[in-house]
Scaffold this motif. Structure first.
Motif, short mmCIF file in Angstrom:
data_model
loop_
_atom_site.label_atom_id
_atom_site.label_comp_id
_atom_site.label_asym_id
_atom_site.label_seq_id
_atom_site.Cartn_x
_atom_site.Cartn_y
_atom_site.Cartn_z
N LEU A 12 0.83 -1.20 0.00
CA LEU A 12 0.00 0.00 0.00
C LEU A 12 0.87 1.26 0.00
CD1 LEU A 12 -2.86 1.18 0.13
CD2 LEU A 12 -2.65 1.14 2.61
N ILE A 13 1.93 1.27 0.79
CA ILE A 13 2.84 2.42 0.83
C ILE A 13 3.51 2.60 -0.53
CG2 ILE A 13 5.00 3.25 1.84
CD1 ILE A 13 4.05 1.94 4.49
N ALA A 14 3.90 1.51 -1.17
CA ALA A 14 4.53 1.60 -2.49
C ALA A 14 3.57 2.17 -3.52
CB ALA A 14 5.03 0.22 -2.92
N ILE A 15 2.31 1.76 -3.47
CA ILE A 15 1.32 2.29 -4.41
C ILE A 15 1.12 3.79 -4.19
CG2 ILE A 15 -1.14 2.20 -5.05
CD1 ILE A 15 0.48 -0.10 -6.17
N VAL A 16 0.99 4.20 -2.94
CA VAL A 16 0.81 5.63 -2.63
C VAL A 16 2.03 6.41 -3.08
CG1 VAL A 16 0.58 7.29 -0.75
CG2 VAL A 16 -0.82 5.23 -0.75
N PHE A 17 3.22 5.88 -2.83
CA PHE A 17 4.47 6.53 -3.25
C PHE A 17 4.50 6.70 -4.77
CE2 PHE A 17 9.11 6.52 -3.99
CZ PHE A 17 9.46 7.56 -3.16
N LEU A 18 4.09 5.66 -5.48
CA LEU A 18 4.06 5.71 -6.94
C LEU A 18 3.06 6.74 -7.44
CD1 LEU A 18 5.11 4.43 -9.57
CD2 LEU A 18 3.26 2.77 -9.38
N LEU A 19 1.91 6.82 -6.81
CA LEU A 19 0.89 7.78 -7.22
C LEU A 19 1.31 9.22 -6.92
CD1 LEU A 19 -2.38 5.95 -6.13
CD2 LEU A 19 -1.57 6.35 -8.46
N LEU A 20 1.98 9.44 -5.80
CA LEU A 20 2.39 10.80 -5.43
C LEU A 20 3.52 11.33 -6.30
CD1 LEU A 20 2.28 10.71 -1.53
CD2 LEU A 20 0.75 11.95 -3.06
N PHE A 21 4.52 10.49 -6.56
CA PHE A 21 5.71 10.98 -7.25
C PHE A 21 5.77 10.61 -8.72
CE2 PHE A 21 6.97 10.78 -2.76
CZ PHE A 21 7.37 12.09 -2.60
N GLY A 22 5.07 9.62 -9.15
CA GLY A 22 5.10 9.22 -10.55
C GLY A 22 6.28 8.31 -10.84
N ALA A 23 6.12 7.50 -11.88
CA ALA A 23 7.13 6.50 -12.21
C ALA A 23 8.42 7.13 -12.73
CB ALA A 23 6.57 5.53 -13.24
N SER A 25 9.88 10.08 -11.81
CA SER A 25 10.71 10.78 -10.83
C SER A 25 11.26 9.87 -9.73
CB SER A 25 9.93 11.92 -10.19
OG SER A 25 8.84 11.41 -9.46
N ILE A 26 10.73 8.65 -9.60
CA ILE A 26 11.18 7.74 -8.54
C ILE A 26 12.66 7.36 -8.71
CG2 ILE A 26 10.87 5.44 -7.55
CD1 ILE A 26 7.88 5.87 -7.79
N PRO A 27 13.14 7.03 -9.92
CA PRO A 27 14.58 6.72 -10.04
C PRO A 27 15.48 7.89 -9.63
CG PRO A 27 13.41 5.92 -11.95
CD PRO A 27 12.44 6.74 -11.16
N ASP A 28 15.07 9.11 -9.97
CA ASP A 28 15.87 10.28 -9.56
C ASP A 28 15.87 10.44 -8.05
OD1 ASP A 28 16.44 10.86 -12.20
OD2 ASP A 28 14.72 12.22 -12.41
N LEU A 29 14.72 10.21 -7.42
CA LEU A 29 14.65 10.28 -5.96
C LEU A 29 15.54 9.24 -5.31
CD1 LEU A 29 10.82 10.84 -5.45
CD2 LEU A 29 12.63 12.48 -4.98
N MET A 30 15.52 8.02 -5.83
CA MET A 30 16.32 6.94 -5.27
C MET A 30 17.81 7.19 -5.48
SD MET A 30 14.32 4.95 -3.73
CE MET A 30 13.15 6.24 -3.37
N LYS A 31 18.16 7.77 -6.65
CA LYS A 31 19.56 8.08 -6.91
C LYS A 31 20.06 9.13 -5.91
CE LYS A 31 20.59 8.83 -11.20
NZ LYS A 31 20.77 9.48 -12.51
N GLY A 32 19.25 10.15 -5.67
CA GLY A 32 19.62 11.17 -4.70
C GLY A 32 19.71 10.60 -3.29
N LEU A 33 18.80 9.71 -2.95
CA LEU A 33 18.84 9.06 -1.64
C LEU A 33 20.09 8.22 -1.50
CD1 LEU A 33 17.29 8.50 1.02
CD2 LEU A 33 16.26 6.55 -0.15
N GLY A 34 20.46 7.48 -2.54
CA GLY A 34 21.67 6.67 -2.51
C GLY A 34 22.91 7.50 -2.35
#
Length: 74
Positions: A12-23, A25-34
């Motif tokens: 459920l958290i993953a679905i909400v995360f995907l809906l909020l940020f879009g498919a 922008s998620i790789p860019d967010l993860m790259k910045g987090l890494g």
């Protein structure tokens, strides 16, 4: 179990995360987090190295070694 969270809650958290940020922008967010985690780890390693290199730590290790030599061997 990760912090008392089950599989359905993580999904459920993953679905909400995907809906909020879009498919897209998620790789860019993860790259910045890494990069942030890597920088944090490098900084903590640097601090640990500074602490280990101080004279106080060396003196304590030397004193411990001297005490170990003075102990009678059983």
């Amino acid at each position: 179990m990760l912090l008392f969270i089950g599989g359905s809650e993580i999904f459920l958290i993953a679905i909400v995360f995907l809906l909020l940020f879009g498919a897209k922008s998620i790789p860019d967010l993860m790259k910045g987090l890494g990069k942030g985690v890597a920088e944090f780890k490098k900084a903590t390693d640097s601090i640990k190295k500074e602490i280990e290199d101080t004279d106080i730590v060396k003196d304590i290790k030397e004193a411990k070694d001297n005490l170990d030599q003075l102990k009678p061997k059983l």
